[in-house]
Design a protein around this motif. Structure first.
Motif, PDB file in Angstrom:
ATOM      1  N   LEU A 103      40.307  27.128  25.935  1.00 36.99           N
ATOM      2  CA  LEU A 103      41.036  26.088  26.671  1.00 36.99           C
ATOM      3  C   LEU A 103      41.517  26.597  28.018  1.00 36.99           C
ATOM      4  N   LEU A 104      41.730  27.917  28.118  1.00 43.78           N
ATOM      5  CA  LEU A 104      42.208  28.509  29.370  1.00 43.78           C
ATOM      6  C   LEU A 104      41.193  28.298  30.495  1.00 43.78           C
ATOM      7  N   PHE A 105      39.911  28.266  30.141  1.00 43.27           N
ATOM      8  CA  PHE A 105      38.863  28.098  31.149  1.00 43.27           C
ATOM      9  C   PHE A 105      38.814  26.665  31.689  1.00 43.27           C
ATOM     10  N   LYS A 106      39.512  25.749  31.015  1.00 40.04           N
ATOM     11  CA  LYS A 106      39.557  24.357  31.456  1.00 40.04           C
ATOM     12  C   LYS A 106      40.840  24.045  32.216  1.00 40.04           C
ATOM     13  N   ARG A 107      41.700  25.035  32.331  1.00 39.63           N
ATOM     14  CA  ARG A 107      42.980  24.840  33.015  1.00 39.63           C
ATOM     15  C   ARG A 107      42.767  24.641  34.514  1.00 39.63           C
ATOM     16  N   LYS A 108      43.560  23.771  35.109  1.00 41.54           N
ATOM     17  CA  LYS A 108      43.462  23.503  36.543  1.00 41.54           C
ATOM     18  C   LYS A 108      44.102  24.645  37.338  1.00 41.54           C
ATOM     19  N   ASP A 109      43.600  24.826  38.544  1.00 38.31           N
ATOM     20  CA  ASP A 109      44.126  25.873  39.420  1.00 38.31           C
ATOM     21  C   ASP A 109      45.564  25.575  39.836  1.00 38.31           C
ATOM     22  N   THR A 110      46.372  26.631  39.905  1.00 35.66           N
ATOM     23  CA  THR A 110      47.725  26.554  40.439  1.00 35.66           C
ATOM     24  C   THR A 110      47.884  27.690  41.444  1.00 35.66           C
ATOM     25  N   PHE A 111      49.084  27.812  41.999  1.00 29.42           N
ATOM     26  CA  PHE A 111      49.335  28.900  42.952  1.00 29.42           C
ATOM     27  C   PHE A 111      49.148  30.259  42.275  1.00 29.42           C
ATOM     28  N   PHE A 112      49.580  30.389  41.008  1.00 28.70           N
ATOM     29  CA  PHE A 112      49.518  31.661  40.296  1.00 28.70           C
ATOM     30  C   PHE A 112      48.222  31.836  39.506  1.00 28.70           C
ATOM     31  N   PHE A 113      47.513  30.758  39.246  1.00 27.20           N
ATOM     32  CA  PHE A 113      46.313  30.840  38.411  1.00 27.20           C
ATOM     33  C   PHE A 113      45.111  30.249  39.137  1.00 27.20           C
ATOM     34  N   LYS A 114      44.065  31.064  39.259  1.00 30.28           N
ATOM     35  CA  LYS A 114      42.815  30.617  39.854  1.00 30.28           C
ATOM     36  C   LYS A 114      41.701  30.874  38.849  1.00 30.28           C
ATOM     37  N   LYS A 115      40.994  29.801  38.453  1.00 28.46           N
ATOM     38  CA  LYS A 115      39.978  29.942  37.408  1.00 28.46           C
ATOM     39  C   LYS A 115      38.856  30.885  37.827  1.00 28.46           C
ATOM     40  N   ARG A 116      38.563  30.946  39.120  1.00 29.56           N
ATOM     41  CA  ARG A 116      37.480  31.814  39.573  1.00 29.56           C
ATOM     42  C   ARG A 116      37.792  33.285  39.274  1.00 29.56           C
ATOM     43  N   HIS A 117      39.096  33.646  39.327  1.00 39.52           N
ATOM     44  CA  HIS A 117      39.481  35.010  38.997  1.00 39.52           C
ATOM     45  C   HIS A 117      39.238  35.304  37.526  1.00 39.52           C
ATOM     46  N   LEU A 118      39.508  34.331  36.691  1.00 32.34           N
ATOM     47  CA  LEU A 118      39.278  34.470  35.259  1.00 32.34           C
ATOM     48  C   LEU A 118      37.786  34.628  34.967  1.00 32.34           C
ATOM     49  N   LEU A 119      36.969  33.852  35.659  1.00 31.87           N
ATOM     50  CA  LEU A 119      35.516  33.915  35.468  1.00 31.87           C
ATOM     51  C   LEU A 119      34.956  35.258  35.936  1.00 31.87           C
ATOM     52  N   GLN A 120      35.520  35.796  37.029  1.00 30.81           N
ATOM     53  CA  GLN A 120      35.093  37.107  37.514  1.00 30.81           C
ATOM     54  C   GLN A 120      35.429  38.187  36.489  1.00 30.81           C
ATOM     55  N   ALA A 121      36.620  38.078  35.893  1.00 31.88           N
ATOM     56  CA  ALA A 121      37.031  39.036  34.867  1.00 31.88           C
ATOM     57  C   ALA A 121      36.145  38.921  33.632  1.00 31.88           C
ATOM     58  N   GLU A 122      35.760  37.689  33.286  1.00 33.43           N
ATOM     59  CA  GLU A 122      34.885  37.470  32.124  1.00 33.43           C
ATOM     60  C   GLU A 122      33.525  38.131  32.352  1.00 33.43           C
ATOM     61  N   THR A 123      32.974  37.962  33.543  1.00 36.50           N
ATOM     62  CA  THR A 123      31.690  38.578  33.886  1.00 36.50           C
ATOM     63  C   THR A 123      31.785  40.099  33.802  1.00 36.50           C
ATOM     64  N   PHE A 124      32.884  40.635  34.331  1.00 34.34           N
ATOM     65  CA  PHE A 124      33.109  42.079  34.311  1.00 34.34           C
ATOM     66  C   PHE A 124      33.232  42.578  32.874  1.00 34.34           C
ATOM     67  N   PHE A 125      33.938  41.835  32.036  1.00 32.95           N
ATOM     68  CA  PHE A 125      34.129  42.224  30.638  1.00 32.95           C
ATOM     69  C   PHE A 125      32.809  42.152  29.877  1.00 32.95           C
ATOM     70  N   ASP A 126      32.015  41.106  30.124  1.00 38.38           N
ATOM     71  CA  ASP A 126      30.718  40.961  29.464  1.00 38.38           C
ATOM     72  C   ASP A 126      29.797  42.136  29.790  1.00 38.38           C
ATOM     73  N   LYS A 127      29.903  42.628  31.022  1.00 41.35           N
ATOM     74  CA  LYS A 127      29.034  43.714  31.471  1.00 41.35           C
ATOM     75  C   LYS A 127      29.457  45.067  30.913  1.00 41.35           C
ATOM     76  N   HIS A 128      30.762  45.321  30.844  1.00 35.51           N
ATOM     77  CA  HIS A 128      31.244  46.659  30.496  1.00 35.51           C
ATOM     78  C   HIS A 128      31.875  46.760  29.102  1.00 35.51           C
ATOM     79  N   GLY A 129      32.128  45.623  28.457  1.00 33.75           N
ATOM     80  CA  GLY A 129      32.729  45.666  27.129  1.00 33.75           C
ATOM     81  C   GLY A 129      34.137  46.250  27.149  1.00 33.75           C
ATOM     82  N   ALA A 130      34.464  47.047  26.131  1.00 32.54           N
ATOM     83  CA  ALA A 130      35.804  47.624  26.022  1.00 32.54           C
ATOM     84  C   ALA A 130      36.137  48.535  27.202  1.00 32.54           C
ATOM     85  N   MET A 131      35.110  49.174  27.782  1.00 28.72           N
ATOM     86  CA  MET A 131      35.331  50.047  28.942  1.00 28.72           C
ATOM     87  C   MET A 131      35.900  49.283  30.132  1.00 28.72           C
TER      88      MET A 131
END
Length: 226
Positions: A103-131
């Motif tokens: 549900l967090l990925f469907k949240r609207k952008d606010t001053f403190f929350f930008k979905k694109r940052h979350l998506l970038q972190a997801e891509t990074f996590f998918d690539k490196h796993g626990a590291m």
């Protein structure tokens, strides 16, 4: 907390402001908030720790009953405190991600929350796993949302805590020790006081730490156009 009244944006981005005006407790709060409150996109992270290393003696003096005497002891105490606060912030971010789920990925952008940052972190996590929990500590913005993504994907809690703490120790140790001993090296060997040129130092750290993130964003956009 009248120190935060009538302050400029320039001061908010200046790590020395927090250290001189707020002291150790504000530094620890910022380290916690960067991941725990997902406020890392505008708070100084790497530069704050680097400058905290320079001011290590001043910061630890605020601890009840502690008498500063040795650089190494001062720094190790700061590493310990920052590791605790940063790990607690990571754990809160992990819990929030676990509770929110997709549900967090469907949240609207606010001053403190930008979905694109979350998506970038997801891509990074998918690539490196626990590291990613270790590597992300050295990447602004990415480190803010990586614990959240770990919670969303249901990473094992013990594994998350282990990697999170290890990453915090490495990050805090590297930044604090670099700040302190580069300051002493330039002062003793060249008579150059880094404290008088912190604006340039902070700008340099910001460029070095954000270049990998910017490169990743630009490369992603380039691939999407192909």
């Amino acid at each position: 907390m009248d120190i935060f009244v009538s302050i400029s944006v320039q001061e908010l981005l200046n790590p020395e402001f927090y250290i001189v005006k707020g002291g150790l407790w504000i530094v620890l709060l910022i380290v916690f908030a960067e991941t725990g409150l997902m406020a890392g996109f505008f708070l100084p992270g790497d530069s704050l720790l680097f400058v905290s290393g320079i001011y290590s003696k001043t910061l630890v003096k605020s601890l009840p009953g502690y008498q500063s005497g040795f650089d190494l002891l001062d720094l190790f105490i700061l590493v310990l405190l920052i590791t605790i606060c940063g790990s607690l912030g990571n754990l809160l971010g992990f819990w929030f991600g676990k509770q929110s789920g997709q549900l967090l990925f469907k949240r609207k952008d606010t001053f403190f929350f930008k979905k694109r940052h979350l998506l970038q972190a997801e891509t990074f996590f998918d690539k490196h796993g626990a590291m990613a929990l270790i590597l992300a500590r050295f990447l602004p913005i990415i480190r803010t949302f990586t614990p959240v993504v770990a919670g969303v994907v249901g990473m094992e809690k013990v594994k998350f805590i282990t990697y999170s703490i290890f990453g915090m120790i490495l990050w805090a140790t590297f930044m604090l020790f670099s700040g302190r001993y580069l300051y002493l090296l330039f002062l003793n060997q060249f008579g150059f006081d880094i404290k008088k040129h912190l604006e340039i130092i902070v700008l340099g750290i910001a460029l070095i730490t954000t270049l990998p993130v910017l490169y990743k964003i630009l490369k992603t956009k380039e691939n999407s156009l192909i």
